[in-house]
Design an enzyme around this catalytic site. Structure first.
Site, PDB file in Angstrom:
ATOM      1  N   LYS A 230       0.855  -1.210   0.000  1.00 53.84           N
ATOM      2  CA  LYS A 230       0.000   0.000   0.000  1.00 53.84           C
ATOM      3  C   LYS A 230       0.877   1.241   0.000  1.00 53.84           C
ATOM      4  CE  LYS A 230      -1.931   2.731   2.920  1.00 53.84           C
ATOM      5  NZ  LYS A 230      -1.772   4.018   2.198  1.00 53.84           N
ATOM      6  N   GLY A 283       6.397   4.507   9.009  1.00 56.37           N
ATOM      7  CA  GLY A 283       5.596   5.718   9.152  1.00 56.37           C
ATOM      8  C   GLY A 283       5.673   6.232  10.577  1.00 56.37           C
ATOM      9  N   SER A 284       4.610   6.866  11.016  1.00 59.81           N
ATOM     10  CA  SER A 284       4.641   7.509  12.334  1.00 59.81           C
ATOM     11  C   SER A 284       4.518   6.475  13.456  1.00 59.81           C
ATOM     12  CB  SER A 284       3.507   8.524  12.447  1.00 59.81           C
ATOM     13  OG  SER A 284       2.271   7.862  12.381  1.00 59.81           O
ATOM     14  N   THR A 285       5.012   6.846  14.616  1.00 64.08           N
ATOM     15  CA  THR A 285       4.918   5.961  15.780  1.00 64.08           C
ATOM     16  C   THR A 285       3.454   5.746  16.168  1.00 64.08           C
ATOM     17  OG1 THR A 285       7.111   6.516  16.545  1.00 64.08           O
ATOM     18  CG2 THR A 285       5.592   5.741  18.223  1.00 64.08           C
ATOM     19  N   GLY A 288       2.081   3.236  13.910  1.00 66.03           N
ATOM     20  CA  GLY A 288       2.726   1.951  14.239  1.00 66.03           C
ATOM     21  C   GLY A 288       2.036   1.276  15.422  1.00 66.03           C
ATOM     22  N   GLU A 305       8.924   0.345  11.356  1.00 67.10           N
ATOM     23  CA  GLU A 305      10.007   1.337  11.354  1.00 67.10           C
ATOM     24  C   GLU A 305       9.298   2.672  11.509  1.00 67.10           C
ATOM     25  OE1 GLU A 305      12.167   4.076  10.735  1.00 67.10           O
ATOM     26  OE2 GLU A 305      12.156   3.581   8.605  1.00 67.10           O
ATOM     27  N   CYS A 339      13.226   9.791   8.895  1.00 67.30           N
ATOM     28  CA  CYS A 339      12.947   9.238  10.233  1.00 67.30           C
ATOM     29  C   CYS A 339      14.195   9.277  11.107  1.00 67.30           C
ATOM     30  CB  CYS A 339      12.406   7.826  10.120  1.00 67.30           C
ATOM     31  SG  CYS A 339      13.378   6.791   9.043  1.00 67.30           S
ATOM     32  N   GLU A 439       8.978  14.598  17.153  1.00 70.75           N
ATOM     33  CA  GLU A 439       9.489  14.513  15.782  1.00 70.75           C
ATOM     34  C   GLU A 439       8.832  15.614  14.948  1.00 70.75           C
ATOM     35  OE1 GLU A 439       8.358  11.039  13.314  1.00 70.75           O
ATOM     36  OE2 GLU A 439      10.491  10.898  12.872  1.00 70.75           O
TER      37      GLU A 439
HETATM   38  N1  LIG Z   1       9.380   6.975   9.996  1.00 67.20           N
HETATM   39  C1  LIG Z   1       9.176   7.538   8.814  1.00 67.20           C
HETATM   40  O1  LIG Z   1       9.878   7.304   7.854  1.00 67.20           O
HETATM   41  C2  LIG Z   1       7.994   8.455   8.652  1.00 67.20           C
HETATM   42  C3  LIG Z   1       7.459   8.603   7.381  1.00 67.20           C
HETATM   43  C4  LIG Z   1       6.356   9.437   7.222  1.00 67.20           C
HETATM   44  C5  LIG Z   1       5.864  10.114   8.308  1.00 67.20           C
HETATM   45  N2  LIG Z   1       6.442   9.968   9.523  1.00 67.20           N
HETATM   46  C6  LIG Z   1       5.950  10.743  10.697  1.00 67.20           C
HETATM   47  O2  LIG Z   1       4.543  10.706  10.722  1.00 67.20           O
HETATM   48  C7  LIG Z   1       4.028  12.019  10.723  1.00 67.20           C
HETATM   49  C8  LIG Z   1       2.693  12.046  10.036  1.00 67.20           C
HETATM   50  O3  LIG Z   1       2.800  11.584   8.710  1.00 67.20           O
HETATM   51  P1  LIG Z   1       1.669  10.626   8.108  1.00 67.20           P
HETATM   52  O4  LIG Z   1       0.339  10.994   8.697  1.00 67.20           O
HETATM   53  O5  LIG Z   1       1.759  10.599   6.634  1.00 67.20           O
HETATM   54  O6  LIG Z   1       2.163   9.193   8.670  1.00 67.20           O
HETATM   55  P2  LIG Z   1       1.361   7.857   8.838  1.00 67.20           P
HETATM   56  O7  LIG Z   1       2.115   6.973   9.748  1.00 67.20           O
HETATM   57  O8  LIG Z   1      -0.062   8.131   9.189  1.00 67.20           O
HETATM   58  O9  LIG Z   1       1.353   7.222   7.362  1.00 67.20           O
HETATM   59  C9  LIG Z   1       2.308   6.317   6.883  1.00 67.20           C
HETATM   60  C10 LIG Z   1       1.601   5.215   6.103  1.00 67.20           C
HETATM   61  O10 LIG Z   1       0.699   4.522   6.959  1.00 67.20           O
HETATM   62  C11 LIG Z   1      -0.611   4.517   6.399  1.00 67.20           C
HETATM   63  N3  LIG Z   1      -1.577   4.534   7.498  1.00 67.20           N
HETATM   64  C12 LIG Z   1      -2.047   5.618   8.185  1.00 67.20           C
HETATM   65  N4  LIG Z   1      -2.934   5.225   9.118  1.00 67.20           N
HETATM   66  C13 LIG Z   1      -3.048   3.888   9.023  1.00 67.20           C
HETATM   67  C14 LIG Z   1      -3.806   2.905   9.708  1.00 67.20           C
HETATM   68  N5  LIG Z   1      -4.639   3.245  10.685  1.00 67.20           N
HETATM   69  N6  LIG Z   1      -3.665   1.607   9.358  1.00 67.20           N
HETATM   70  C15 LIG Z   1      -2.811   1.260   8.390  1.00 67.20           C
HETATM   71  N7  LIG Z   1      -2.077   2.136   7.688  1.00 67.20           N
HETATM   72  C16 LIG Z   1      -2.175   3.432   8.001  1.00 67.20           C
HETATM   73  C17 LIG Z   1      -0.637   5.751   5.525  1.00 67.20           C
HETATM   74  O11 LIG Z   1      -1.660   5.650   4.555  1.00 67.20           O
HETATM   75  C18 LIG Z   1       0.755   5.714   4.924  1.00 67.20           C
HETATM   76  O12 LIG Z   1       0.796   4.776   3.873  1.00 67.20           O
HETATM   77  C19 LIG Z   1       5.139  12.842  10.075  1.00 67.20           C
HETATM   78  O13 LIG Z   1       5.072  14.180  10.404  1.00 67.20           O
HETATM   79  C20 LIG Z   1       6.357  12.185  10.624  1.00 67.20           C
HETATM   80  O14 LIG Z   1       6.631  12.666  11.923  1.00 67.20           O
HETATM   81  C21 LIG Z   1       7.482   9.148   9.733  1.00 67.20           C
END
Ligand SMILES: NC(=O)c1ccc[n+]([C@@H]2O[C@H](COP(=O)([O-])OP(=O)(O)OC[C@H]3O[C@@H](n4cnc5c(N)ncnc54)[C@H](O)[C@@H]3O)[C@@H](O)[C@H]2O)c1
Length: 537
Positions: A230, A283-285, A288, A305, A339, A439
């Protein structure tokens, strides 16, 4: 009849208003036409980028090696963060579509066309894909720059090569990732098999769309799994183009399925799907943690991660020019959207003034903010309006909490448009401040001074995160001593954010679970099955 909807993040427009970028390769100004060329029953749109590259952009969900519409025909607009204009709209998967993609992956997992391949055959397919990515390097870099806002030069010389390297690296492992024969005496013969896990649900973010996909697809395919990937809803375009290359490389239908869609809808459906054996997420903590909860219902194998607030320590004996150079790379690269960004710089009080001046000079010399297609640009726009506002919100919070803006601290629009932010350095930062603890994910860094090694380690570890960390010293004994004391998955001695596909990447504490890349990355994608044979039978 197509359904259209808007969200707080995107305004989704009818497909007949999809825009086409028309530009000249050398000219930075380009016009937008409402003329639309549609192919393959509206599953592709022709786009021309400001650098003159033209391509047919897939808009569908890639399931069973075909691009298809989503079941309710809803779409998400991809916005060019440099101009704030819509590039095109891409189909967004519903939970029904996720189900279709998972079924395709499940069927492919058992199908002889994939299951029957030797490791060498899988490796050959992966190498073919790497070659196709290489042949399309300039195009993929162009798409990435248009959709994400990262400098074209970076996309071309760092991100696309990373994809090629990762696919080739794991192609090499495909026929070398064996179990063991274990000697337990003559009465028993024991061995292990490394078996694929099954269907892997992979969820990636928008900061490195190509790299994150490769980090996840590489080891999964190497081990013989099938995948539903995804994409981040903000940046789906480059990987949808790679989907075409996956088909061209000869992967059997259903082995790799790539879908765009919202996290709460498509992402959550993927994580909760009973036929998904493993979930890998970057993605975000906060997300996660939600994924952990959702995956617990079926006790899925997960790797996460997540976020970071990585420290970079400058000791009093450090080479300050070197420290300034890497401190800049560590926080200002990729618009600060990393990250592992070393977003907290801890400096010994004796060299604090000298370091901060050198750091400022380095930023002023290198961090050219502007059009990501310009060769001189170091920093493009933040990926979306949401992220841009989020970063500006942190800058405001830093000011309100009493930190000093040493440089930057404001938006930096390019020709009056785009999600650009001036490289920002905060001094007089207290460890209790939000800008020190949370972050930010932007070109913003907090600098704090320390008195001795003990205090530096204490400050470095005073975080819920544990992803990257860096330290600068000429004293090798101290370097290795401090490296052991820092609570992080990775430590850079005299550098920062120096990633390599052969070296494991991942975090501890609330920065994640498991490792990607290197040999360690394979462990996330196979079962070790033990076989006991009674030789006395
Ligand atoms: N660790 C990293 O590499 C990384 C990458 C992007 C964002 N971030 C952090 O997250 C913050 C917010 O960014 P964001 O809202 O795009 O991140 P996010 O964690 O919401 O999104 C990352 C991915 O997870 C998916 N996702 C979101 N909610 C989900 C759920 N409930 N179930 C399954 N998948 C889901 C999103 O569609 C996207 O593909 C940023 O400001 C940053 O601090 C970290």
């Amino acid at each position: 009849m197509a359904m259209f909807r808007s969200s707080s993040r995107f305004v989704v427009r009818p497909s007949l208003q999809l825009f086409v970028f028309l530009g000249k390769s050398q000219s930075r100004s380009f016009s937008i036409s409402t003329r639309l060329k549609q192919h393959n029953l509206k599953m592709e749109v022709e786009i021309t980028a400001p650098n003159g590259k033209t391509w047919s952009q897939p808009l569908g969900l890639f399931i069973n090696n075909e691009f298809v519409k989503s079941s309710n025909e809803s779409k998400i607009a991809s916005i060019n963060p440099t101009t704030e204009e819509e590039i095109c709209s891409v189909y967004a998967a519903t939970s029904d579509d996720v189900d279709k993609a998972v079924s395709a992956a499940r069927k492919a997992f058992k199908d002889p066309s994939w299951k029957g391949l030797s490791g060498s055959d899988r490796g050959n397919l992966m190498r073919k894909l790497a070659d196709l990515v290489e042949q399309n390097a300039e195009l993929l870099a162009t798409i990435e720059t248009l959709d994400n806002g990262k400098p074209y030069s970076v996309a071309l010389t760092e991100n696309v090569p990373e994809v090629i390297n990762v696919f080739k690296y794991y192609a090499g492992y495909a026929d070398k990732n064996f179990g063991q024969v274990i000697d337990v005496g003559p009465a028993k013969f024991a061995y292990t098999l490394k078996e694929p896990l099954g269907v892997c649900g992979q969820i990636i973010p928008w900061n490195y769309p190509l790299d994150m996909a490769a980090w996840k697809l590489g080891p999964a395919l190497c081990c013989g799994n099938t995948v539903v990937l995804k994409l981040a809803e903000q940046t789906p375009l480059s990987m949808l183009y790679v989907a075409k290359l996956i088909k061209e490389a000869g992967f059997p239908p259903g082995v790799v399925n790539i879908i765009n869609g919202y996290g709460r809808e498509a992402g959550a459906a993927l994580v909760q799907h009973p036929q998904v054996d493993k979930v890998a997420f970057t993605g975000s903590t906060a997300t996660g943690k939600e994924i952990m909860k959702m995956a617990s219902a079926t006790m899925k194998n997960i790797t996460l991660e997540t976020g970071g607030k990585s420290p970079l320590i400058v000791f009093e004996d450090a080479d300050l020019d070197l420290a300034a150079t890497w401190s800049h790379i560590g926080i200002m690269s990729n618009q600060g959207q990393i990250c592992t960004a070393t977003s907290r710089i801890l400096v010994h009080e004796k060299v604090y003034d000298e370091f901060t001046e050198k750091f400022k000079e380095t930023i002023q010399n290198i961090s050219v903010v502007g059009d990501p297609f310009e060769e001189s640009t170091f920093q493009g726009p933040q990926v979306t309006k949401t992220q841009y506002e989020r970063v500006l919100g942190y800058i405001k919070a830093g000011k309100e909490e009493g930190a000093t803006i040493f440089m930057g601290g404001e938006a930096a629009p390019h020709k009056g448009k785009g999600f650009f932010i001036a490289p920002t350095v905060f001094t007089d930062v207290k460890p209790t401040m939000k800008i020190y603890r949370e972050e930010i994910f932007g070109p913003c860094v907090a600098i704090v001074s320390f008195k001795n090694e003990e205090e530096a380690i204490e400050l470095a570890n005073d975080t819920t995160y544990g992803l990257g960390s860096a330290l600068f010293t000429k004293d090798l004994t101290r370097a290795h001593r401090v490296a052991r004391e820092i609570e992080a998955g990775m430590v850079w001695i005299n550098s920062s954010n120096d990633s390599d596909y052969r070296i494991p990447f991942g975090g501890i504490k609330q920065s994640g679970i498991g490792r990607e890349l290197g040999e360690a990355g394979l462990a996330a994608y196979c079962n070790v099955k033990a076989i006991h044979v009674n030789m006395a039978a």
